[in-house]
Design a protein around this motif. Structure first.
Motif, PDB file in Angstrom:
ATOM      1  N   SER A 225     -73.063 -48.502  -6.681  1.00 25.57           N
ATOM      2  CA  SER A 225     -73.577 -48.513  -5.314  1.00 25.57           C
ATOM      3  C   SER A 225     -72.433 -48.982  -4.419  1.00 25.57           C
ATOM      4  O   SER A 225     -71.393 -49.419  -4.902  1.00 25.57           O
ATOM      5  N   LEU A 226     -72.624 -48.891  -3.116  1.00 23.81           N
ATOM      6  CA  LEU A 226     -71.533 -49.219  -2.203  1.00 23.81           C
ATOM      7  C   LEU A 226     -72.091 -49.703  -0.875  1.00 23.81           C
ATOM      8  O   LEU A 226     -72.920 -49.038  -0.259  1.00 23.81           O
ATOM      9  N   ALA A 227     -71.641 -50.899  -0.459  1.00 20.65           N
ATOM     10  CA  ALA A 227     -71.893 -51.393   0.892  1.00 20.65           C
ATOM     11  C   ALA A 227     -70.606 -51.140   1.684  1.00 20.65           C
ATOM     12  O   ALA A 227     -69.648 -51.919   1.568  1.00 20.65           O
ATOM     13  N   GLU A 284     -76.397 -53.112   8.949  1.00 18.85           N
ATOM     14  CA  GLU A 284     -76.139 -53.193   7.520  1.00 18.85           C
ATOM     15  C   GLU A 284     -76.554 -51.885   6.854  1.00 18.85           C
ATOM     16  O   GLU A 284     -77.664 -51.402   7.060  1.00 18.85           O
ATOM     17  N   SER A 285     -75.673 -51.330   6.051  1.00 22.66           N
ATOM     18  CA  SER A 285     -76.036 -50.117   5.332  1.00 22.66           C
ATOM     19  C   SER A 285     -75.477 -50.187   3.920  1.00 22.66           C
ATOM     20  O   SER A 285     -74.483 -50.885   3.661  1.00 22.66           O
ATOM     21  N   ARG A 286     -76.128 -49.466   3.011  1.00 27.75           N
ATOM     22  CA  ARG A 286     -75.705 -49.424   1.620  1.00 27.75           C
ATOM     23  C   ARG A 286     -76.013 -48.041   1.046  1.00 27.75           C
ATOM     24  O   ARG A 286     -77.090 -47.497   1.282  1.00 27.75           O
ATOM     25  N   GLU A 288     -77.195 -46.239  -1.878  1.00 29.00           N
ATOM     26  CA  GLU A 288     -77.937 -46.562  -3.098  1.00 29.00           C
ATOM     27  C   GLU A 288     -77.713 -45.507  -4.179  1.00 29.00           C
ATOM     28  O   GLU A 288     -77.636 -45.820  -5.358  1.00 29.00           O
ATOM     29  N   VAL A 303     -79.299 -43.545   1.463  1.00 30.26           N
ATOM     30  CA  VAL A 303     -78.689 -44.650   2.192  1.00 30.26           C
ATOM     31  C   VAL A 303     -79.785 -45.535   2.784  1.00 30.26           C
ATOM     32  O   VAL A 303     -80.776 -45.024   3.318  1.00 30.26           O
ATOM     33  N   THR A 304     -79.617 -46.852   2.692  1.00 25.21           N
ATOM     34  CA  THR A 304     -80.510 -47.776   3.375  1.00 25.21           C
ATOM     35  C   THR A 304     -79.773 -48.386   4.557  1.00 25.21           C
ATOM     36  O   THR A 304     -78.576 -48.681   4.480  1.00 25.21           O
TER      37      THR A 304
END
Length: 337
Positions: A225-227, A284-286, A288, A303-304
């Motif tokens: 995953s990646l922030a 804020e995004s990540r 998923e 993406v969140t």
């Protein structure tokens, strides 16, 4: 010189000489800025393509606009039949019959078309791309639509485990209901919806899009995953296809300063640039899930975007995107307390 009575033409000539020499704004001159920065590398031919219009701020797509269509034809037919019955009763009325005739007329008038037809709304939901997750947002929140209105067919399961990410058809009960959609009201515990407690699981319903069951060809990400670090250009791979990813805060004005909440995702692949604005309460995004979900060899994303006690989940499909600004294929918005 003008106050002392000098001729206008003499003054104009003097002012023009000074203003044009030193690039000044005056009564007779203005400035025009010309940007001569090249827009593309020399020797590269331009390509004409359709650019999608910007989605209004606060909307993830036009599926959120009011649905005010009506079942007009059915209601007009019912009203006409009742009026005909009322007319017949009026012709036969002798003292007592006028009350029945008046009732028929009144009922016929109430049967005329009205807004927010349930039939039109159900049709729109059936054609709507959707993404769901197990459970509610939390014990005092909910998703942005009623589970009772969700179509029960055409769902697939996107599941991410410690080893792999897979796509599969949604299991169904004997009565035809998908396993992931029991009768749940706001406030239900996630275990009631996802009794096995499978962390990252998403349910996708994408009319007109083919998703193939099996293991997803994932984009190699650290910890899977990646922030994203804002304004950092990531060089990544989808199979053997390189691509670049850059994430910024919200939308940007012409001077480059951020404004508005949400995340601005830009994906550069094969000489094209695909952009997405993902609105949300915060920045804020990540990422998923990242991988080829639709089988076109290009990366797709779940993406969140969150912050301030509310968040949203977005599905970005490359096969549904065009170069330029795009809307997410599907979105799920959670509302907090």
């Amino acid at each position: 010189a003008g106050r002392n009575g000098a001729p206008e033409e003499e003054i104009r000539a003097a002012v023009l000489d000074v203003a044009l020499t030193h690039h000044l704004v005056s009564k007779y001159t203005s400035l025009v800025a010309v940007d001569v920065t090249p827009t593309k590398p020399a020797g590269v031919n331009g390509v004409t393509s359709a650019i999608p219009g910007n989605v209004p701020e606060g909307l993830t797509g036009f599926d959120q606009l009011p649905r005010t269509a009506t079942s007009m034809e059915l209601q007009l037919l019912l009203g006409a039949l009742l009026l005909a019955a009322a007319t017949l009763l009026l012709r036969q009325a002798h003292g007592r019959g006028w009350m029945a005739a008046a009732a028929c007329v009144a009922f016929a008038l109430t049967a005329m078309p009205h807004d927010a037809s349930a039939q039109a709304s159900a049709t729109a939901d059936r054609n709507r791309a959707m993404i769901l997750m197990p459970g509610n947002y939390n014990d005092v929140g909910a998703w942005d639509f009623d589970l009772a209105s969700v179509p029960l067919d055409g769902w697939v399961v996107l599941e991410k485990t410690a080893r792999e990410t897979t796509l599969s058809r949604a299991l169904v009960h004997a009565d035809g209901r998908p396993v992931f959609l029991p009768a749940v009201k706001d406030g239900a515990a996630p275990a009631e919806v996802d009794p096995e407690g499978q962390g990252e699981r998403y349910y996708l319903r994408l009319p007109g899009t083919s998703l193939h069951a099996g293991t997803v060809d994932e984009v190699p990400l650290k910890r899977r995953s990646l922030a994203p670090i804002l304004d950092h250009r990531y060089e990544l791979m989808q199979g053997t296809q390189p691509f670049a990813l850059t994430v910024r805060n919200g939308l940007r004005s012409r001077d480059g300063k951020p404004y508005g909440e949400g995340a601005h995702y830009a994906i550069e692949i094969g000489g094209d640039r695909f952009e997405y604005f993902l609105p949300g309460f915060g920045w804020e995004s990540r990422i998923e899930v990242a991988g080829d979900l639709d089988g076109d060899g290009r990366p797709d994303f779940v993406v969140t975007v969150g912050g301030n006690n509310s968040w949203a989940v977005y599905l970005l499909l490359s096969s549904k995107a065009q170069p330029g600004l795009n809307a997410p294929v599907a979105a799920l918005h959670g509302t907090g307390c």
